[in-house]
Design a protein around this motif. Structure first.
Motif, mmCIF file in Angstrom:
data_model
loop_
_atom_site.group_PDB
_atom_site.id
_atom_site.type_symbol
_atom_site.label_atom_id
_atom_site.label_comp_id
_atom_site.label_asym_id
_atom_site.label_seq_id
_atom_site.Cartn_x
_atom_site.Cartn_y
_atom_site.Cartn_z
ATOM 1 N N LYS A 106 0.790 -1.232 0.000
ATOM 2 C CA LYS A 106 0.000 0.000 0.000
ATOM 3 C C LYS A 106 0.820 1.279 0.000
ATOM 4 O O LYS A 106 0.392 2.285 0.550
ATOM 5 C CB LYS A 106 -0.981 0.022 1.181
ATOM 6 C CG LYS A 106 -1.815 -1.235 1.274
ATOM 7 C CD LYS A 106 -3.249 -0.953 1.515
ATOM 8 C CE LYS A 106 -4.043 -2.233 1.292
ATOM 9 N NZ LYS A 106 -5.433 -2.092 1.295
ATOM 10 N N PHE A 140 2.890 4.199 -2.518
ATOM 11 C CA PHE A 140 2.749 4.669 -3.900
ATOM 12 C C PHE A 140 4.059 5.227 -4.462
ATOM 13 O O PHE A 140 4.078 5.861 -5.497
ATOM 14 C CB PHE A 140 1.631 5.714 -3.985
ATOM 15 C CG PHE A 140 0.292 5.155 -3.596
ATOM 16 C CD1 PHE A 140 -0.426 4.385 -4.494
ATOM 17 C CD2 PHE A 140 -0.225 5.361 -2.333
ATOM 18 C CE1 PHE A 140 -1.649 3.852 -4.138
ATOM 19 C CE2 PHE A 140 -1.448 4.827 -1.967
ATOM 20 C CZ PHE A 140 -2.161 4.058 -2.867
ATOM 21 N N GLN A 151 -2.497 -15.785 1.548
ATOM 22 C CA GLN A 151 -3.896 -15.497 1.216
ATOM 23 C C GLN A 151 -4.387 -16.253 -0.005
ATOM 24 O O GLN A 151 -5.344 -15.840 -0.665
ATOM 25 C CB GLN A 151 -4.084 -13.992 1.045
ATOM 26 C CG GLN A 151 -3.771 -13.253 2.331
ATOM 27 C CD GLN A 151 -4.241 -11.815 2.299
ATOM 28 O OE1 GLN A 151 -4.840 -11.365 1.342
ATOM 29 N NE2 GLN A 151 -3.956 -11.094 3.363
ATOM 30 N N TYR A 172 -3.234 -16.824 -3.053
ATOM 31 C CA TYR A 172 -3.137 -16.326 -4.431
ATOM 32 C C TYR A 172 -2.596 -17.385 -5.387
ATOM 33 O O TYR A 172 -2.649 -17.201 -6.602
ATOM 34 C CB TYR A 172 -2.260 -15.071 -4.509
ATOM 35 C CG TYR A 172 -2.979 -13.818 -4.090
ATOM 36 C CD1 TYR A 172 -3.841 -13.172 -4.962
ATOM 37 C CD2 TYR A 172 -2.813 -13.287 -2.814
ATOM 38 C CE1 TYR A 172 -4.514 -12.023 -4.578
ATOM 39 C CE2 TYR A 172 -3.484 -12.145 -2.416
ATOM 40 C CZ TYR A 172 -4.337 -11.519 -3.308
ATOM 41 O OH TYR A 172 -5.006 -10.383 -2.924
ATOM 42 N N ILE A 214 -11.856 -17.044 -10.585
ATOM 43 C CA ILE A 214 -11.126 -15.777 -10.635
ATOM 44 C C ILE A 214 -9.728 -16.081 -11.173
ATOM 45 O O ILE A 214 -9.047 -16.976 -10.678
ATOM 46 C CB ILE A 214 -11.026 -15.173 -9.220
ATOM 47 C CG1 ILE A 214 -12.422 -14.992 -8.616
ATOM 48 C CG2 ILE A 214 -10.280 -13.848 -9.249
ATOM 49 C CD1 ILE A 214 -13.341 -14.077 -9.373
ATOM 50 N N ASP A 245 -7.156 -10.937 -13.151
ATOM 51 C CA ASP A 245 -8.220 -10.290 -12.404
ATOM 52 C C ASP A 245 -7.718 -9.855 -11.023
ATOM 53 O O ASP A 245 -8.005 -8.749 -10.559
ATOM 54 C CB ASP A 245 -9.348 -11.316 -12.249
ATOM 55 C CG ASP A 245 -10.690 -10.652 -12.128
ATOM 56 O OD1 ASP A 245 -10.743 -9.425 -12.276
ATOM 57 O OD2 ASP A 245 -11.669 -11.368 -11.897
ATOM 58 N N GLU A 246 -6.969 -10.750 -10.376
ATOM 59 C CA GLU A 246 -6.426 -10.430 -9.046
ATOM 60 C C GLU A 246 -5.448 -9.257 -9.141
ATOM 61 O O GLU A 246 -5.408 -8.399 -8.262
ATOM 62 C CB GLU A 246 -5.689 -11.651 -8.464
ATOM 63 C CG GLU A 246 -6.585 -12.837 -8.168
ATOM 64 C CD GLU A 246 -7.434 -12.643 -6.919
ATOM 65 O OE1 GLU A 246 -7.386 -11.564 -6.305
ATOM 66 O OE2 GLU A 246 -8.157 -13.593 -6.560
ATOM 67 N N THR A 306 -7.495 -6.117 -9.523
ATOM 68 C CA THR A 306 -8.126 -5.765 -8.244
ATOM 69 C C THR A 306 -7.126 -5.121 -7.292
ATOM 70 O O THR A 306 -7.424 -4.125 -6.641
ATOM 71 C CB THR A 306 -8.725 -7.024 -7.586
ATOM 72 O OG1 THR A 306 -9.678 -7.577 -8.484
ATOM 73 C CG2 THR A 306 -9.409 -6.692 -6.280
ATOM 74 N N PHE A 358 -4.446 -3.445 -8.005
ATOM 75 C CA PHE A 358 -4.077 -2.102 -8.450
ATOM 76 C C PHE A 358 -5.216 -1.103 -8.301
ATOM 77 O O PHE A 358 -4.979 0.081 -8.103
ATOM 78 C CB PHE A 358 -3.638 -2.121 -9.922
ATOM 79 C CG PHE A 358 -2.167 -2.404 -10.096
ATOM 80 C CD1 PHE A 358 -1.235 -1.427 -9.798
ATOM 81 C CD2 PHE A 358 -1.727 -3.639 -10.534
ATOM 82 C CE1 PHE A 358 0.121 -1.667 -9.941
ATOM 83 C CE2 PHE A 358 -0.376 -3.897 -10.680
ATOM 84 C CZ PHE A 358 0.549 -2.910 -10.390
ATOM 85 N N THR A 359 -6.466 -1.562 -8.428
ATOM 86 C CA THR A 359 -7.585 -0.613 -8.414
ATOM 87 C C THR A 359 -8.287 -0.591 -7.058
ATOM 88 O O THR A 359 -7.940 0.202 -6.207
ATOM 89 C CB THR A 359 -8.587 -0.947 -9.534
ATOM 90 O OG1 THR A 359 -9.028 -2.295 -9.380
ATOM 91 C CG2 THR A 359 -7.955 -0.780 -10.900
ATOM 92 N N TYR A 360 -9.236 -1.484 -6.852
ATOM 93 C CA TYR A 360 -10.020 -1.437 -5.611
ATOM 94 C C TYR A 360 -9.144 -1.632 -4.382
ATOM 95 O O TYR A 360 -9.385 -1.045 -3.344
ATOM 96 C CB TYR A 360 -11.119 -2.495 -5.636
ATOM 97 C CG TYR A 360 -12.238 -2.148 -6.574
ATOM 98 C CD1 TYR A 360 -13.055 -1.055 -6.311
ATOM 99 C CD2 TYR A 360 -12.470 -2.893 -7.713
ATOM 100 C CE1 TYR A 360 -14.081 -0.717 -7.177
ATOM 101 C CE2 TYR A 360 -13.493 -2.572 -8.585
ATOM 102 C CZ TYR A 360 -14.299 -1.476 -8.306
ATOM 103 O OH TYR A 360 -15.310 -1.155 -9.161
ATOM 104 N N GLY A 361 -8.108 -2.488 -4.510
ATOM 105 C CA GLY A 361 -7.241 -2.746 -3.364
ATOM 106 C C GLY A 361 -6.329 -1.570 -3.071
ATOM 107 O O GLY A 361 -5.827 -1.431 -1.961
ATOM 108 N N GLN A 362 -6.106 -0.673 -4.053
ATOM 109 C CA GLN A 362 -5.143 0.439 -3.923
ATOM 110 C C GLN A 362 -3.831 -0.074 -3.325
ATOM 111 O O GLN A 362 -3.246 0.527 -2.436
ATOM 112 C CB GLN A 362 -5.741 1.567 -3.067
ATOM 113 C CG GLN A 362 -6.807 2.357 -3.801
ATOM 114 C CD GLN A 362 -6.218 3.297 -4.858
ATOM 115 O OE1 GLN A 362 -5.619 4.304 -4.567
ATOM 116 N NE2 GLN A 362 -6.362 2.921 -6.135
ATOM 117 N N TRP A 401 -0.580 -1.118 -4.942
ATOM 118 C CA TRP A 401 0.287 -1.285 -6.107
ATOM 119 C C TRP A 401 1.389 -2.325 -5.866
ATOM 120 O O TRP A 401 1.660 -3.138 -6.748
ATOM 121 C CB TRP A 401 0.919 0.051 -6.518
ATOM 122 C CG TRP A 401 -0.048 1.096 -6.996
ATOM 123 C CD1 TRP A 401 -1.421 0.991 -7.021
ATOM 124 C CD2 TRP A 401 0.253 2.396 -7.501
ATOM 125 N NE1 TRP A 401 -1.970 2.153 -7.517
ATOM 126 C CE2 TRP A 401 -0.968 3.036 -7.822
ATOM 127 C CE3 TRP A 401 1.439 3.093 -7.723
ATOM 128 C CZ2 TRP A 401 -1.040 4.328 -8.332
ATOM 129 C CZ3 TRP A 401 1.389 4.383 -8.243
ATOM 130 C CH2 TRP A 401 0.159 4.992 -8.541
#
Lengths: 284, 378
Positions: A40, A42, A59, A61, A233, A237-238, A241, A243-247, A249
């Motif tokens: 998290k 940037f 988790q 992945y 999934i 897709d992961e 996710t 990069f976007t909703y999870g913010q 990077w």
């Protein structure tokens, strides 16, 4: 004298090397850099950390990674089985008709992949072209054919068809007919000719086609989203996710790096086994 | 292209600079350019062309993003130099964009007169259009909409859906009969509601466990997942599913305007967010903290709140949404019966009363991990 020529070669290549470095390598290096940053953040100005890789294992992945690789593998095998007979015909039998097939297959690439997949959605959805017609003809209530795992593999097979077909045609056309005839004259069975002459000599085409389809399918997302209703999934897709909703990077970068390393490793391994110059027609 | 107007402006500027002794190489304002980063709608020619006509010679460009975080990523990645306005949902401006210096305050005196034209709930002014101290105006509000879930009222009655709320999706009879629209940030909020948790409060471990159970149940029973509202509405209309989680007027309106009025956004009667079961999104459009700002940014924010522009923003291509400016009769009169029906105007008041503001989810990081793990394990 030779050394000067070598240097001249390097110098002439320098502008292109710099351009490639800036537009191709630099973004990959940024991704690699972010993969080793704490979650998290940037910016790259942090102490390196392996936290993202711990998250990868903790988790679960590995599951989407294995699914992506598994579906890519399945699509590659299916494509090989489907494309080989057609490629054989195009290389050896159809003559000028091959051009028509080539044009027909290439023409599909003029339409964006998402739009072609939407075409499949309209065909396969409940009340869509296929189930709707079957329902009207048989009177039986038909469910839609979308939103499951096999349909995703079908989508991958459809989308990457040209990427397997054309390298195969190229590979098969490299097999000399005389050799096949000679083997036949000496009493080899069809299967033996296929296994010991066709396959080994067409191998560069097979490897390139398989590699292209596998690499593209492993990073594919549209098929799982549009046709599969994300029944599973996938890795891409992961990554999106994260990069976007999870913010997050760094996590997204780590996931991308893992996928790049696995797929890149496979590509290098496969390419080291074949003679690329041969298939490019540069064999002297 | 230099036209007469910019030429005159330029020469006036030069003369003024000469008189004041300002070095002429000082940076000019970008008065001939405006770049807007927005949700779809603001980027249409319908909305932009009248503004372009008011500012001939200016290059007005708008690009739509696909999610709030996507757009915010652009500013974080250094594109504050590029954009002049950013249009995202309400929690981001006050909690992240403004504190991080990515947006800047607006001239309150200029925009205060517009507050009168807004629906009562936004007149205050709207708290999330202000910074945390409540002193600075950091954005203007326009489109909004209740967002909870959507049903086919031909299969599930509105009254039953409103009474049952999110528990509807846990009914064994609903297994494989609903879809999950993967607007992840929304789903996390609503899955908290499924688990009777207030998403906007910090949660503890037993509560995370409840969320985990709810997330697994919702994903486990879903027939399809998609982030495409058209695909989801299509599945709802052709009977593949009877409801979807999550959605609202934003997602239901295109189908409703197309005559499919059985597609309806539902706001549960009650829920755990301070007694409320619905959530409402409100777009806040803010001025990006561009080091070389365009004076057109603030002009555009004023223009877009006029009656004609407000109507266009509400009803451009894609989705149809109520706008806060419908508090003015001039704006409301521009909507016909079908348009009002598409945005569920008949129940909007009561739905708003049952909805909490979309806020930053206090335990988002942990919930997001649990949510994604549940989705992954599907």
């Amino acid at each position: 004298m030779e050394r000067i020529e070598e240097r001249q070669g390097l110098l002439s290549a320098l502008p292109v090397l710099i351009l490639l470095g800036a537009i191709f390598l630099a973004p990959l290096l940024v991704v690699a850099g972010f993969a080793f940053m704490p979650p998290k953040v940037f910016h790259l100005a942090h102490l390196p950390s392996f936290e993202n890789f711990r998250i990868f294992f903790d988790q679960g992945y590995h599951a989407p990674l294995l699914r992506s690789l598994g579906m890519a593998g399945a699509a590659t095998v299916l494509l090989f089985v489907l494309c080989y007979p057609l490629a054989y015909g195009m290389a050896k039998i159809f003559g000028r008709f091959s051009l028509a097939i080539t044009l027909a297959v290439v023409a599909t690439l003029f339409v964006s992949e998402n739009i072609r997949l939407f075409g499949w959605v309209l065909t396969l959805m409940k009340g869509g072209m296929l189930p709707g017609h079957l329902e009207a003809w048989t009177g039986l209530e038909m469910d839609g054919l979308l939103y499951n795992l096999p349909i995703i593999v079908l989508g991958l097979t459809y989308a990457y068809f040209p990427f397997m077909l054309f390298p195969l045609v190229q590979g098969i056309s490299m097999v000399p007919d005389d050799l096949r005839l000679a083997a036949s004259d000496l009493g080899a069975s069809r299967l033996r000719i296929f296994l010991e002459i066709d396959l080994p000599l067409a191998m560069p085409g097979i490897v390139v086609g398989s590699l292209l389809t596998f690499v593209l399918a492993a990073g594919a997302m549209a098929e799982s989203k549009l046709l599969g209703g994300q029944a599973v999934i996938v890795m891409a897709d992961e990554i999106e996710t994260a990069f976007t909703y999870g913010q997050n990077w760094p996590l997204g970068s780590a996931l991308a790096l893992i996928l790049i390393l696995i797929v890149g490793g496979l590509a290098i391994l496969a390419l080291s086994k074949i003679d690329l110059d041969g298939i490019m027609g540069r064999r002297s | 292209m230099i036209d007469r107007r910019t030429m005159l402006k330029g020469s006036a500027g030069l003369a003024a600079a000469g008189m004041l002794g300002i070095p002429s190489f000082s940076r000019a304002e970008r008065s001939d350019e405006l770049n807007i980063l927005c949700w779809e709608g603001y980027n249409t020619d319908e909305v932009l062309d009248p503004f372009r006509a008011m500012h001939p010679g200016a290059k007005v460009r708008a690009e739509s993003g696909t999610s709030d975080p996507d757009m915010i990523n652009k500013l974080r990645a250094g594109e504050t130099k590029v954009w002049d306005l950013i249009n995202v949902n309400q929690p981001w401006a006050q909690n992240q964009l403004y504190p991080e210096g990515l947006i800047k305050p607006l001239d309150k005196a200029r925009f205060e007169p517009f507050f009168e034209t807004l629906l009562p709930e936004f007149r205050g002014p709207y708290p999330l259009a202000l910074d945390k101290s409540g002193k600075q105006l950091i954005g203007i509000v326009q489109r909004f909409g209740p967002f909870s879930f959507v049903v086919n009222t031909g299969k599930i009655s509105r009254a039953m859906a409103e009474d049952q709320g999110y528990k509807l999706f846990l009914d064994p009879g609903m297994k494989e009969r609903y879809g999950v629209l993967t607007y992840d940030n929304w789903n996390i909020i609503h899955m908290c509601m499924v688990a009777d948790l207030n998403p906007f409060e910090a949660l503890n471990d037993p509560q995370f466990a409840k969320f985990d159970t709810a997330a697994k149940a919702i994903f486990g029973g879903a027939k399809l997942l998609t982030d495409d509202l058209v695909a989801m509405n299509t599945a709802l209309i052709n009977g593949e599913i009877d409801a979807y989680f999550t959605g609202g007027t934003y997602t239901a309106s295109p189908a409703r305007y197309d005559g499919q009025s059985q597609v309806r956004g539902i706001t549960p009667k009650s829920g755990p967010a301070g007694g409320k079961g619905g959530v409402v999104w409100v777009e806040v459009t803010s001025a990006v903290n561009n080091p070389d700002p365009s004076p057109l940014a603030s002009d555009f924010l004023a223009y877009v709140q006029g009656p004609e522009a407000s109507k266009k923003v509400a009803f451009t291509e894609g989705t149809y949404n109520p706008v806060a400016q419908m508090g003015s009769k001039d704006v409301l009169d521009l909507f016909d019966k079908d348009e009002l029906d598409a945005i569920q105007w008949d129940s909007l008041n009561e739905e708003m009363a049952r909805s909490a503001d979309y806020q930053i989810v206090a335990s988002y990081d942990r919930l997001s991990d649990i949510y994604n793990a549940a989705r992954r394990a599907r």
